[in-house]
Motif scaffolding. Structure first.
Motif, PDB file in Angstrom:
ATOM      1  N   ALA A  47      44.186  33.503  45.010  1.00  0.00           N
ATOM      2  CA  ALA A  47      44.985  34.429  44.201  1.00  0.00           C
ATOM      3  C   ALA A  47      46.457  34.413  44.634  1.00  0.00           C
ATOM      4  O   ALA A  47      47.324  34.886  43.907  1.00  0.00           O
ATOM      5  CB  ALA A  47      44.422  35.846  44.286  1.00  0.00           C
ATOM      6  N   PRO A  62      40.664  38.061  52.001  1.00  0.00           N
ATOM      7  CA  PRO A  62      41.876  38.274  51.221  1.00  0.00           C
ATOM      8  C   PRO A  62      41.886  39.606  50.470  1.00  0.00           C
ATOM      9  O   PRO A  62      40.884  40.011  49.891  1.00  0.00           O
ATOM     10  CB  PRO A  62      41.809  37.137  50.199  1.00  0.00           C
ATOM     11  N   ILE A  66      39.593  44.674  50.218  1.00  0.00           N
ATOM     12  CA  ILE A  66      38.484  43.886  50.751  1.00  0.00           C
ATOM     13  C   ILE A  66      38.546  43.831  52.279  1.00  0.00           C
ATOM     14  O   ILE A  66      37.525  43.926  52.963  1.00  0.00           O
ATOM     15  CB  ILE A  66      38.513  42.479  50.105  1.00  0.00           C
ATOM     16  N   VAL A 104      46.280  49.999  43.966  1.00  0.00           N
ATOM     17  CA  VAL A 104      46.362  49.385  42.633  1.00  0.00           C
ATOM     18  C   VAL A 104      47.270  50.175  41.690  1.00  0.00           C
ATOM     19  O   VAL A 104      48.232  49.642  41.151  1.00  0.00           O
ATOM     20  CB  VAL A 104      44.949  49.205  42.017  1.00  0.00           C
TER      21      VAL A 104
ATOM     22  N   ARG B  97      35.857  39.323  46.816  1.00  0.00           N
ATOM     23  CA  ARG B  97      37.063  38.595  46.403  1.00  0.00           C
ATOM     24  C   ARG B  97      36.995  38.301  44.902  1.00  0.00           C
ATOM     25  O   ARG B  97      37.950  38.545  44.156  1.00  0.00           O
ATOM     26  CB  ARG B  97      37.183  37.277  47.182  1.00  0.00           C
ATOM     27  N   ASP B 100      37.070  41.500  42.638  1.00  0.00           N
ATOM     28  CA  ASP B 100      38.451  41.943  42.472  1.00  0.00           C
ATOM     29  C   ASP B 100      39.222  41.005  41.536  1.00  0.00           C
ATOM     30  O   ASP B 100      40.040  41.439  40.719  1.00  0.00           O
ATOM     31  CB  ASP B 100      39.113  41.968  43.855  1.00  0.00           C
ATOM     32  N   TRP B 101      38.945  39.707  41.646  1.00  0.00           N
ATOM     33  CA  TRP B 101      39.589  38.713  40.775  1.00  0.00           C
ATOM     34  C   TRP B 101      39.399  39.095  39.303  1.00  0.00           C
ATOM     35  O   TRP B 101      40.343  39.108  38.518  1.00  0.00           O
ATOM     36  CB  TRP B 101      38.998  37.332  41.055  1.00  0.00           C
ATOM     37  N   VAL B 104      40.434  43.176  38.428  1.00  0.00           N
ATOM     38  CA  VAL B 104      41.861  43.516  38.510  1.00  0.00           C
ATOM     39  C   VAL B 104      42.756  42.398  37.964  1.00  0.00           C
ATOM     40  O   VAL B 104      43.548  42.617  37.055  1.00  0.00           O
ATOM     41  CB  VAL B 104      42.267  43.876  39.963  1.00  0.00           C
TER      42      VAL B 104
END
Lengths: 230, 230
Positions: A47, A62, A66, A104, B97, B100-101, B104
């Motif tokens: 990302a 990452p 998390i 966020v 990970r 969230d990818w 978000v």
């Protein structure tokens, strides 16, 4: 020793620096300019965002949320009473709700704009999107930060810490984000005295020291930034 | 019985509907139009976003990522081999990970634009921000979805499921988001056959049925939308 890939004024990186300091961990720090999209960095986080925690084993974790879950699962129990993600289910929901609020929502409405426009753009090439700040974005962030500060005040009228009786991830995330805005002189502290008192308490913690010592090259912080009795 | 406050084409609500169905839970559904900022809804989630899961005890759990953590902690162990957040630490990092990818990053780059411009704006008053779709936003989303599809293809060349050997939250989140884009006919399936095969596998699961039956009033889905052998 773990390594933290971070950026000194990335608010989510600051949150993890606070968390690690509260846990007594001293990672080595590697500064990333996320917009340069360094190949070796994209390999550990596709990302391309900061922060990323890399353990000595090579495991890369990452993203601030998390990393927080990871640290709670691997180090949380060792903190006993000082655990930053509490044990009871409703408390966990509340801490995660507010953690997400700052990492966020506050990021999208306030810190993301201010850090990009006022800090990152000074160091980006024009191909990366550098250039003069977009004043509309800065104005929007300055309007948005007011209701967030009122919300912190509202919570702090009812609680000892933002998410309840104890210091948690939620306080550290909120304070990390506000510290970036405060460097830039854009926190309207007159909006809520109780929010200001809460922030002064956070800012006095030893975990905050390293953050308060960081400087943007060529850009001094607001006068009261590192003043513990502002 | 639990209640889920959701919106039928909110991709993060769809993710939680899939998760609950995979866990064998049948919540009662309450539809929210987040932009109306209904007072009773803001009381259970001050951020005003969907989804929110409300337990029979009254505990409100807001936000897709937080609901996923909550369900894993309260129901995960009962799923034994079918647990959607696996037990080993590196696997948990990888699932989170990718979760969230999609919840978000994909939301910010693809689904957020498409659902707002093509669906929500049809039902919003002009005071809420309704009106004709912004074609620039739609074009940006259509460009962005290509690299996400390539990324799913890249992962699926190496793994049985998106995050590893087993079905996890990551697959359900990715498929929930793609299902909204697919309704609108905006998934360039020719970009990756392997991503398409993975999605066909997800779409055939019983948990997907209710999603495929939902319709936007006055707007038919793309031809292949509910076709399991597309």
């Amino acid at each position: 020793m773990a390594t933290l890939h971070h950026s000194p004024f990335c608010p989510n990186s600051r949150f993890i620096r606070l968390v690690l300091a509260e846990m007594g961990m001293e990672p080595s720090l590697v500064e990333e300019r996320a917009w340069e999209r360094r190949d070796a960095f994209l390999l550990i986080n596709p990302a391309g965002t900061t922060p990323v925690l890399v353990e000595q084993t090579g495991l890369a974790v990452p993203g601030a949320g998390i990393i927080a879950e990871y640290l709670d699962e691997t180090r949380g129990l060792g903190l006993s009473g000082r655990r930053l993600l509490p044990e009871a289910t409703p408390d966990r929901v509340e801490v995660r709700r507010l953690l997400d609020w700052f990492l966020v929502k506050f990021h999208a409405e306030v810190t993301g704009y201010l850090v990009l426009e006022k800090i990152s753009k000074r160091f980006m090439t024009s191909a990366d999107g550098g250039g003069p700040p977009d004043m509309n974005a800065i104005r929007a962030a300055r309007i948005n930060v007011r209701y967030h500060l009122q919300y912190i005040g509202y919570l702090m009228e009812r609680r000892r810490w933002i998410a309840g009786d104890h210091l948690t991830y939620a306080d550290l995330a909120a304070a990390a984000h506000l510290s970036c805005v405060d460097y830039l002189g854009d926190v309207p502290w007159d909006e809520s005295e109780i929010a200001r008192d809460w922030y002064a308490r956070l800012k006095s913690r030893p975990s905050f020291r390293a953050l308060l010592a960081d400087r943007v090259p060529g850009m001094a912080p607001a006068d009261h930034y590192a003043d513990l009795d502002f």
